[in-house]
Structure formats: C-alpha cells, structure tokens
Write a protein that holds these residues in place. Structure first.
Motif: not given
Length: 376
Positions: A281-285, A311-319, A322-323, A328-332
């Motif tokens: 995946g590309k980070p923006d997408y 909002f139940m989001d996967c820990i590996s998405r923040v890993l 990163g910054e 993602e928070i802004t989008h949701v």
C-alpha cells in the motif's frame, strides 16, 4: 451515550465511573484502556468486579479520543440502551462455541441491534468464535469489536468483563442500538493469486505446495528490493500483508507477524484451500481508506443521525503509517460527532451487506445512533 477520557490515573477513573453509576439512564459502560496506563491491573480488576453496572471492553496498545492517539489513559462510554451479555472465559478450550452462544445469548432474546465483540487477539479460538457468531446470528445484527492485547505481553489478561480482566476470553454484548458499520483497508495486490496448501491454526505452512516463507520472500524481495536476511521480518512484512480472496469488494487482509522456520505466523487463521495475494500500500491511499470506511458506515446508517463514532483500527496501520497516521484520523473524523476507539490486534465486523469477518490492517467505523428509548 456519554463518553469521557480518563488521563489522570486511578482517582479520576473512580470518579468518572461513579458519575456513570449515579446516572440512572446509563445501563452499562464500555472501557477502552491503553496498555501503558499506570494503574495496576489488580486495581482495575477489583473495579470491574465491584462496579454496580457492567463494565466491558479491553486493553489495547493505543486508544483514540477525539483526534488524539494515546498510549495511556482510558476511554469510558456510558450506554443507555438495553442489552444482553455473554462471557466465554476460556475461548481456545471451548469446543462447542455455538452451544455456549445459544446458552448465554439465545437467538430468541436477540433483537436487531449491535453486538460489541471484544476478544483476546492472540487466542487460537478467535476464528471459531467469528464463525460461531455468523452461524448463530447471521447478518440480521451488526457486529463491531476487535482483538485486545498488549504488544509487549501478548499473553497477558486483556479482556475487560464484570468477572475481571480475563485471558484467552471473549466478551459479547448485544446492545439495542442502531448502527452503521463501514470497513476499508486501502491495500492493493502486487502478486497473482496463490493457493494455501497447508496450514495449522494461524500458521501458513505451504503455498502452492512450496514452503510458505520461500513464496512470500520471493514476491516481497522482488517488489521491495529489500532482503529478509538483512532486515528483521516484521519491519518488512508490516508493508506486505496477505489478501484473502472473498466475494466482496476488497480482499480480506491477514497480517504476517513472524516466521517459525519456514512457516508464516499470521494474526488470525488462513484456511487451507483459500487463495491469497501479497499486498502492498501507498501511505496516502491506506490512510484515506478510513474515510471510505466512514462513508460506508454513514450509508449503512440509512439516514439516521450518528451520535458517536466507534473507531476500531488496526495497530499495524499506525506501525506502517508512522507520523502519517494523523492523516487517517483526519480522514475518518466527522464534525459534531464524538470519536472514541482503539487500535486493535485484529478487527471484527460485518460490512453491512456481506460476511462477518476477522480483519487485519483494516479500518472499521461504527456510527452509533441514539438508542430505542431516545436517550442520547
């Protein structure tokens, strides 16, 4: 529904719980607890057992409140709707999960609503639980929840129940509340479909009758230019999950977390005979997928007004992000709709129109409307 962030330790937690206990409209309380919160588990355990109203939820690597990602603190949500509840304390050893569900949450007592589902994320019984839920209740209700646990201690007790903090457990609460659920992940296939030919639980042994690690390594190294012999497996694999082919819009993601010889250990089971792609995946997408999940949740709410976003989001998405996770928070996020949630070890949801699934690396948005009595 009333939500509050607890960030000042045990005294504030006791005070906020007391406020919710004193409110006659609140019937149960959801607690999402960040794993680095400096409150002893013995104290939390005691609170759960003695609290006059049921407290349910889990311990997670991070919790979310408003637009903040927090490694410490607790999110409390008080619900005013009627409910039924089940606790399965030894999930991996419970062979007849459907029998246990029917005993504790009989179908005839279920109404169209939302089933909050919290489970020890690394339990070997998670997939059987998801299968059992679908077989018992189908898609007449909505499901949202996720895998509890700490990244530092994967085997420690982490499911919050009225019986205390439990290990290898599941907590299921059927709430008489209307919701819209949306699911999206943003990962894209970079390989052809491979057939999974041997598995054992959450370990993939062979793909196309070849050692699983060899097949995966060849695809990832060719695409990334990186070498597993030079970089730890987890650092590369976080950007290259598996996608399981399903009859749905997006492939269902499985997160490879480690190697066990030539086996690939995943968060959640991969069935023998299923077809998988290697994803990237590309980070923006990827970050924008949370916004698509929110849009789908709003569509599935069918014109009702949302009062809370879970909002139940996967820990590996923040890993992975990163910054950039702030995007993602802004989008949701939605104006005038409070956001509460957690970063999970696997997500459990139905997308509103097809299968109930155990997801990895996926954003799950639940928009909760007011309950049937009109209390917000």
């Amino acid at each position: 529904m009333k939500s509050v962030l607890v960030s000042d330790g045990m005294p504030q937690l006791q005070l906020e719980l007391q406020h919710m206990n004193d409110d006659p409209e609140i019937k149960f309380i959801m607690m999402l607890l960040a794993s680095q919160t400096e409150i002893a588990h013995d104290e939390i355990n005691n609170l759960l057992v003695i609290n006059p109203k049921p407290v349910i939820g889990g311990i997670f690597p991070y919790v979310l409140y408003d637009k903040s990602l927090l490694t410490a603190g607790a999110v409390l949500i008080g619900f005013s709707c009627s409910f039924s509840m089940a606790v399965i304390p030894a999930l991996s050893k419970t062979v007849e999960i459907e029998t246990e569900l029917q005993k504790q949450l009989p179908w005839q007592n279920m109404e169209r609503g939302t089933l909050f589902t919290f489970v020890h994320g690394m339990s070997s019984g998670v997939q059987r639980l998801v299968d059992g839920l679908f077989n018992q209740y189908g898609l007449e209700i909505n499901y949202i929840g996720g895998g509890c646990g700490s990244l530092q201690k994967l085997d420690q007790p982490c499911v919050l129940t009225p019986q205390g903090i439990l290990q290898d457990a599941a907590l299921l609460l059927m709430a008489d509340i209307t919701s819209g659920i949306g699911v999206a992940h943003g990962w894209q296939s970079i390989s052809r479909a491979f057939k999974v030919t041997e598995v054992e639980g959450n370990e993939i042994i062979s793909i196309d009758w070849r050692p699983a690690a060899d097949v995966y390594r060849n695809v990832v190294e060719d695409h990334s230019g990186l070498r597993f012999c030079e970089i730890p497996f987890s650092e590369i694999a976080r950007a290259y999950p598996f996608g399981i082919a399903k009859l749905a819009d997006e492939l269902v993601i499985r997160d490879p977390i480690s190697l066990k010889g030539q086996r690939i250990v995943c968060v959640g089971e991969v069935r023998r005979g299923s077809y998988v792609h290697v994803m990237h995946g590309k980070p923006d997408y990827v970050s924008a997928a949370a916004g698509r999940a929110r849009q789908r949740a709003m569509e599935n709410l069918k014109g009702r007004t949302p009062h809370l976003m879970l909002f139940m989001d996967c820990i590996s998405r923040v890993l992975f992000l990163g910054e950039l996770f702030a995007r993602e928070i802004t989008h949701v996020s939605m104006n005038d709709v409070p956001l509460a949630g957690a970063l999970t070890l696997g997500e459990i949801a139905n997308s509103g129109y097809d299968y109930l699934e155990l997801y990895n690396k996926t954003s799950v948005v639940g928009l909760l409307a007011s309950d049937t009595s009109g209390i917000n």
